[in-house]
Design an enzyme around this catalytic site. Structure first.
Site, PDB file in Angstrom:
ATOM      1  N   ASP A 193       0.865  -1.189   0.000  1.00  0.00           N
ATOM      2  CA  ASP A 193       0.000   0.000   0.000  1.00  0.00           C
ATOM      3  C   ASP A 193       0.906   1.245   0.000  1.00  0.00           C
ATOM      4  O   ASP A 193       1.761   1.378   0.880  1.00  0.00           O
ATOM      5  CB  ASP A 193      -0.875  -0.045   1.260  1.00  0.00           C
ATOM      6  CG  ASP A 193      -1.895   1.087   1.316  1.00  0.00           C
ATOM      7  OD1 ASP A 193      -2.834   0.984   2.115  1.00  0.00           O
ATOM      8  OD2 ASP A 193      -1.734   2.075   0.584  1.00  0.00           O
ATOM      9  N   ASP A 248      -3.644   2.307  -5.425  1.00  0.00           N
ATOM     10  CA  ASP A 248      -2.347   2.280  -4.736  1.00  0.00           C
ATOM     11  C   ASP A 248      -2.149   1.039  -3.864  1.00  0.00           C
ATOM     12  O   ASP A 248      -1.357   1.057  -2.939  1.00  0.00           O
ATOM     13  CB  ASP A 248      -2.169   3.559  -3.903  1.00  0.00           C
ATOM     14  CG  ASP A 248      -2.912   3.508  -2.582  1.00  0.00           C
ATOM     15  OD1 ASP A 248      -3.963   2.848  -2.518  1.00  0.00           O
ATOM     16  OD2 ASP A 248      -2.429   4.126  -1.619  1.00  0.00           O
ATOM     17  N   GLU A 249      -2.848  -0.035  -4.190  1.00  0.00           N
ATOM     18  CA  GLU A 249      -2.824  -1.210  -3.321  1.00  0.00           C
ATOM     19  C   GLU A 249      -2.832  -2.501  -4.140  1.00  0.00           C
ATOM     20  O   GLU A 249      -3.599  -2.594  -5.104  1.00  0.00           O
ATOM     21  CB  GLU A 249      -4.125  -1.190  -2.521  1.00  0.00           C
ATOM     22  CG  GLU A 249      -4.005  -1.354  -1.053  1.00  0.00           C
ATOM     23  CD  GLU A 249      -5.398  -1.368  -0.453  1.00  0.00           C
ATOM     24  OE1 GLU A 249      -5.771  -2.395   0.088  1.00  0.00           O
ATOM     25  OE2 GLU A 249      -6.112  -0.352  -0.557  1.00  0.00           O
TER      26      GLU A 249
HETATM   27  P1  DGT Z   1      -2.204   5.835   3.638  1.00  0.00           P
HETATM   28  O1  DGT Z   1      -2.362   4.595   2.797  1.00  0.00           O
HETATM   29  O2  DGT Z   1      -2.999   5.824   4.894  1.00  0.00           O
HETATM   30  O3  DGT Z   1      -0.771   6.206   3.877  1.00  0.00           O
HETATM   31  O4  DGT Z   1      -2.804   7.083   2.798  1.00  0.00           O
HETATM   32  P2  DGT Z   1      -3.420   7.120   1.345  1.00  0.00           P
HETATM   33  O5  DGT Z   1      -3.607   8.562   0.997  1.00  0.00           O
HETATM   34  O6  DGT Z   1      -2.585   6.343   0.369  1.00  0.00           O
HETATM   35  O7  DGT Z   1      -4.844   6.481   1.572  1.00  0.00           O
HETATM   36  P3  DGT Z   1      -5.535   5.192   0.923  1.00  0.00           P
HETATM   37  O8  DGT Z   1      -4.541   4.106   0.720  1.00  0.00           O
HETATM   38  O9  DGT Z   1      -6.726   4.895   1.755  1.00  0.00           O
HETATM   39  O10 DGT Z   1      -6.065   5.715  -0.473  1.00  0.00           O
HETATM   40  C1  DGT Z   1      -5.242   5.817  -1.632  1.00  0.00           C
HETATM   41  C2  DGT Z   1      -5.613   7.068  -2.402  1.00  0.00           C
HETATM   42  O11 DGT Z   1      -7.001   7.014  -2.738  1.00  0.00           O
HETATM   43  C3  DGT Z   1      -5.421   8.357  -1.619  1.00  0.00           C
HETATM   44  O12 DGT Z   1      -4.105   8.900  -1.756  1.00  0.00           O
HETATM   45  C4  DGT Z   1      -6.479   9.240  -2.186  1.00  0.00           C
HETATM   46  C5  DGT Z   1      -7.590   8.297  -2.611  1.00  0.00           C
HETATM   47  N1  DGT Z   1      -8.668   8.315  -1.598  1.00  0.00           N
HETATM   48  C6  DGT Z   1      -8.719   7.673  -0.409  1.00  0.00           C
HETATM   49  N2  DGT Z   1      -9.846   7.963   0.265  1.00  0.00           N
HETATM   50  C7  DGT Z   1     -10.532   8.830  -0.525  1.00  0.00           C
HETATM   51  C8  DGT Z   1     -11.786   9.519  -0.381  1.00  0.00           C
HETATM   52  O13 DGT Z   1     -12.500   9.400   0.635  1.00  0.00           O
HETATM   53  N3  DGT Z   1     -12.154  10.336  -1.438  1.00  0.00           N
HETATM   54  C9  DGT Z   1     -11.380  10.472  -2.572  1.00  0.00           C
HETATM   55  N4  DGT Z   1     -11.803  11.276  -3.560  1.00  0.00           N
HETATM   56  N5  DGT Z   1     -10.199   9.859  -2.711  1.00  0.00           N
HETATM   57  C10 DGT Z   1      -9.782   9.044  -1.719  1.00  0.00           C
HETATM   58 CA    CA Z   2      -2.291   4.122   0.572  1.00  0.00          CA
END
Ligand code: DGT
Ligand code: CA
Length: 364
Positions: free
Chosen positions: A9, A109-110
């Site tokens: 991830d 991203d996973e």
């Molecule tokens: P992490 O994995 O906790 O370090 O942080 P992220 O930002 O990679 O979060 P993740 O893995 O849940 O989601 C991957 C990407 O998907 C994130 O960079 C932006 C998008 N994403 C996640 N949640 C939402 C959401 O609620 N709304 C939208 N529009 N995009 C989202």
């Molecule tokens: Ca992520």
């Protein structure tokens, strides 16, 4: 065969990618937003980097809330650039796939990687692959990821969540029960807030509580299927395979020698990309839609697509790319391009007898 699965991830994905291409924002809290356009601040936060998370700014939060939390602080708000994130994601997914016997992308991203053939029950072997992957993503794309390793998909996912960002967590088959036991029910992947509340009213708080509750009693409360699911989540049981799926689209992107609006130079680069794409298509994958991807000197990405009669030779559609390039410049007079790309989609896979042969298509 004792399976060994990796879950990979990417950390704060959209925000990490933005920090990488905008050195001036590094070290600051960064919030990436989906603006709905109704008012200046309407819309939601897609993600935030870890510095912004310390201020309470998280995915899904209304932008107006995030702005309030950010008041008086030096925080960067940016709009999403999905085209760019997809491009980075595709490169990383291709890199990951090369390390797996079977590969399943589950979001932008996973992904899950089954490495059982080469590393049957051998966790140090899987850990070595994880280190290689982390190193390659960092070196080639400049971002970090978190990896979980376990005996099945569910445990690997839960392991990956344990240490973030830039984590690597191994949970061997014999460690699963101990790893899960103290986690609140709602933290088990696949158990939602509503189910957690129902469990709490029965006095069930943790994975260990679920495991200790008899299956028959759980069935009375939740029905047969859900009771089994809850028990499996609490005990770390998951037999689902890592499912190798056909790709839905393929793309190739390159940086031009210099920023330009010279359509001949751009066309020459597109011709090179078509030849490169053909190495991947090998006359075995046909496509129905072609797209021209343009990235200008302000890093704005645009895509123009055309549906065509089915083709399997990316170079046979060069005249259509020429038209798309002309269309771009007639609609964007004066713009200079930094990068260009092509994409083929609406794919159908021909004469691919088994998955092994199909995987070899992507092995070159
Ligand atoms: P992490 O994995 O906790 O370090 O942080 P992220 O930002 O990679 O979060 P993740 O893995 O849940 O989601 C991957 C990407 O998907 C994130 O960079 C932006 C998008 N994403 C996640 N949640 C939402 C959401 O609620 N709304 C939208 N529009 N995009 C989202
Ligand atoms: Ca992520």
């Amino acid at each position: 065969m004792e399976r060994v699965i990796l879950h990979v991830d990417l950390d704060a994905f959209y925000a990490s990618v933005e920090e990488l291409r905008r050195p001036e924002i590094r070290g600051k809290p960064v919030v990436v937003c989906v603006y709905s356009g109704r008012t200046e601040d309407s819309g939601a936060v897609a993600t935030s980097n870890y510095l912004a998370r310390e201020l309470g700014i998280k995915s899904g939060m209304p932008i107006a809330f995030a702005k309030r939390a950010a008041k008086g602080k030096d925080i960067v708000f940016l709009p999403v650039d999905m085209e760019h994130y997809r491009e980075v994601s595709e490169r990383i997914m291709n890199l990951l796939e090369e390390h797996a016997d079977r590969f399943q992308q589950v979001s932008i991203d996973e992904a899950y990687l089954d490495v059982s053939d080469g590393c049957t029950g051998n966790y140090p072997c899987a850990e070595k692959i994880a280190q290689e992957i982390k190193g390659e993503i960092k070196e080639q794309e400049g971002i970090t990821c978190s990896v979980g390793i376990g005996p099945n998909k569910y445990v690997s996912k839960m392991a990956g969540k344990r240490r973030k960002p830039d984590g690597l967590t191994v949970v061997r088959a014999e460690e699963v029960a101990d790893f899960l036991k103290d986690l609140p029910a709602g933290k088990l992947h696949g158990i939602g807030g509503k189910t957690e509340e129902e469990l709490n009213t029965l006095g069930i708080k943790t994975a260990a509580d679920i495991a200790a509750y008899s299956l028959t009693s759980l069935e009375k409360e939740f029905g047969k299927n859900k009771a089994k699911l809850l028990h499996d989540k609490a005990l770390g049981i998951d037999d689902s395979p890592v499912e190798q799926k056909d790709k839905q689209q393929l793309s190739r992107i390159a940086t031009l020698k210099e920023d330009t609006d010279d359509t001949d130079k751009i066309f020459k680069k597109i011709s090179e990309l078509c030849s490169d794409m053909n190495k991947k298509l090998q006359n075995k994958i046909a496509f129905r839609t072609i797209s021209l991807i343009t990235i200008d000197t302000h890093l704005q990405t645009q895509t123009r697509s055309e549906t065509i009669p089915e083709a399997d030779d990316a170079c046979s559609v060069l005249p259509s790319y020429r038209t798309l390039i002309d269309r771009f410049f007639s609609e964007n007079p004066g713009k200079m391009l930094r990068r260009v790309g092509i994409r083929v989609s609406g794919l159908s896979y021909k004469d691919v007898k088994d998955k092994k042969e199909q995987k070899s298509l992507f092995d070159y």
